[in-house]
Design an enzyme around this catalytic site. Structure first.
Site, PDB file in Angstrom:
ATOM      1  CB  THR A 154      18.318  16.634  20.985  1.00 20.63           C
ATOM      2  OG1 THR A 154      18.017  16.137  19.677  1.00 20.63           O
ATOM      3  CG2 THR A 154      18.591  18.123  20.924  1.00 20.63           C
TER       4      THR A 154
ATOM      5  NE  ARG B  93      10.641  11.279  14.822  1.00 24.85           N
ATOM      6  CZ  ARG B  93      11.525  10.642  15.560  1.00 24.85           C
ATOM      7  NH1 ARG B  93      11.442   9.328  15.726  1.00 24.85           N
ATOM      8  NH2 ARG B  93      12.505  11.305  16.150  1.00 24.85           N
TER       9      ARG B  93
ATOM     10  CG  ASP C 141      37.033  14.371   6.865  1.00 18.76           C
ATOM     11  OD1 ASP C 141      38.264  14.221   7.050  1.00 18.76           O
ATOM     12  OD2 ASP C 141      36.353  13.594   6.177  1.00 18.76           O
TER      13      ASP C 141
ATOM     14  CG  ASP D 186      21.351  18.291  10.389  1.00 22.03           C
ATOM     15  OD1 ASP D 186      22.486  18.589  10.822  1.00 22.03           O
ATOM     16  OD2 ASP D 186      20.502  17.680  11.067  1.00 22.03           O
TER      17      ASP D 186
ATOM     18  CE  LYS E 146      23.469  16.038  13.469  1.00 18.67           C
ATOM     19  NZ  LYS E 146      22.382  15.937  12.459  1.00 18.67           N
TER      20      LYS E 146
ATOM     21  CE  LYS F 236      16.648  17.713  10.150  1.00 19.59           C
ATOM     22  NZ  LYS F 236      17.367  16.470   9.736  1.00 19.59           N
TER      23      LYS F 236
END
Length: 233
Positions: free
Chosen positions: A114, A207, A63, A58, A60, A31
Site C-alpha cells: 500500500t 499508528r 525465497d 507479517d 512477507k 501483527k
C-alpha cells in the site's frame, strides 16, 4: 473476535507486551512484523499465543520454494494464525508454502504494497501501470490458484476482490486511517467504515491506535465505527 489487527511495531518484546496490556481485552489479534521479529524472534509469538491472542506474522516470505516451505512449517508449529508470502515469489513458491501449512495457519499473498504509488510501480516493473486494481487483481487470482487462503491488499481493491474471489477468500487491509488521521507513508488508504463496506475481513490499524495518547480509547472509537458500518452494510 475483533476485525481489527493491531501492529506491534515496537522495538522490543517488553514494549510489545506493555501495549498488549494497555489494550486489554479489546484487542485479540496482533501483527508481528519485521522489526519486532528481528529483535525478539519467536518468543514474542509464543507469549502472545500463551496470552490467548491471535497472531499475524507479517514477514512477507520471498525465497526459493524449499526455504519458504520450511519457514511456513515452523510458523505453523508456533501457532501463528496468519502468515504473509509475496505473490511475486511465483507459483512454485506459493504451492510449497501451501503444502507445508499446518494447524490453523492461513497464508496471505502480498499483492502490491500500500506504500507503492502507480508511478513507483511503473518504475519497478518498467511498464506503464494502467490500473493498480488490475495489478492487484491479477496477483490475487494467482494467489488463489496456488493455494493461498487470502491476500493483503488495500481497501480500494477489496470490493473487486470480494466479487471475483468469493466470500471465503480472506482480505486483509492495511493502510486504514480513521477520518482526519495522517496518511503517513501510505499511498492507498481508506477509513475503517469504507474498508468494511468494501468487504475486508480484517483491518490492520497501527499508528492511529498505537501512537494515540490513549490507545485503548482510540481502539474503542475504531471498533464503534466498524460496528456502525457493519450494521449499515
Amino acid at each position: 473476535m475483533s476485525r481489527v489487527i493491531v501492529p506491534l511495531d515496537v522495538s522490543s518484546k517488553q514494549a510489545a507486551m506493555a501495549l498488549v496490556d494497555r489494550l486489554g481485552g479489546q484487542a485479540d489479534f496482533y501483527k508481528v512484523g519485521f522489526e519486532l521479529y528481528t529483535r525478539s524472534g519467536p518468543d514474542v509469538v509464543r507469549e502472545l499465543v500463551e496470552r490467548g491472542k491471535q497472531v499475524f506474522l507479517d514477514i512477507k516470505l520471498h525465497d526459493i520454494p524449499n526455504t519458504v516451505g520450511r519457514a511456513v512449517a515452523v510458523a505453523s508449529e508456533l501457532g501463528v494464525d496468519l502468515l504473509t508470502v509475496h505473490v511475486s515469489g511465483g507459483p512454485s513458491m506459493m504451492e510449497a508454502a501451501a503444502k507445508a501449512r499446518g494447524g490453523d495457519l492461513k497464508l496471505l499473498g502480498v499483492t502490491v504494497l500500500t506504500s507503492l504509488s502507480p508511478d513507483e510501480m511503473s518504475t519497478v516493473w518498467d511498464r506503464e501501470i494502467r490500473s493498480v486494481r488490475e495489478e492487484v487483481g491479477r496477483l490475487a487470482v494467482l494467489a488463489s490458484d496456488t493455494g493461498m487462503n487470502g491476500v493483503v491488499a488495500s481497501a480500494l481493491e477489496a470490493s473487486w476482490l470480494r466479487r471475483h474471489l468469493g466470500e471465503d477468500f480472506l482480505i486483509v487491509t492495511p493502510g486504514i486511517r480513521p477520518a482526519g488521521s495522517d496518511a503517513g507513508d501510505q499511498s492507498r488508504i481508506a477509513t475503517p467504515a469504507d474498508a468494511v463496506a468494501a468487504g475486508a475481513d480484517y483491518l490492520v490499524i497501527g499508528r492511529p491506535i498505537t501512537q494515540a495518547t490513549d490507545p485503548a480509547a482510540a481502539l474503542a472509537a475504531v471498533l464503534r465505527e466498524i460496528d456502525q458500518a457493519s450494521l449499515a452494510s
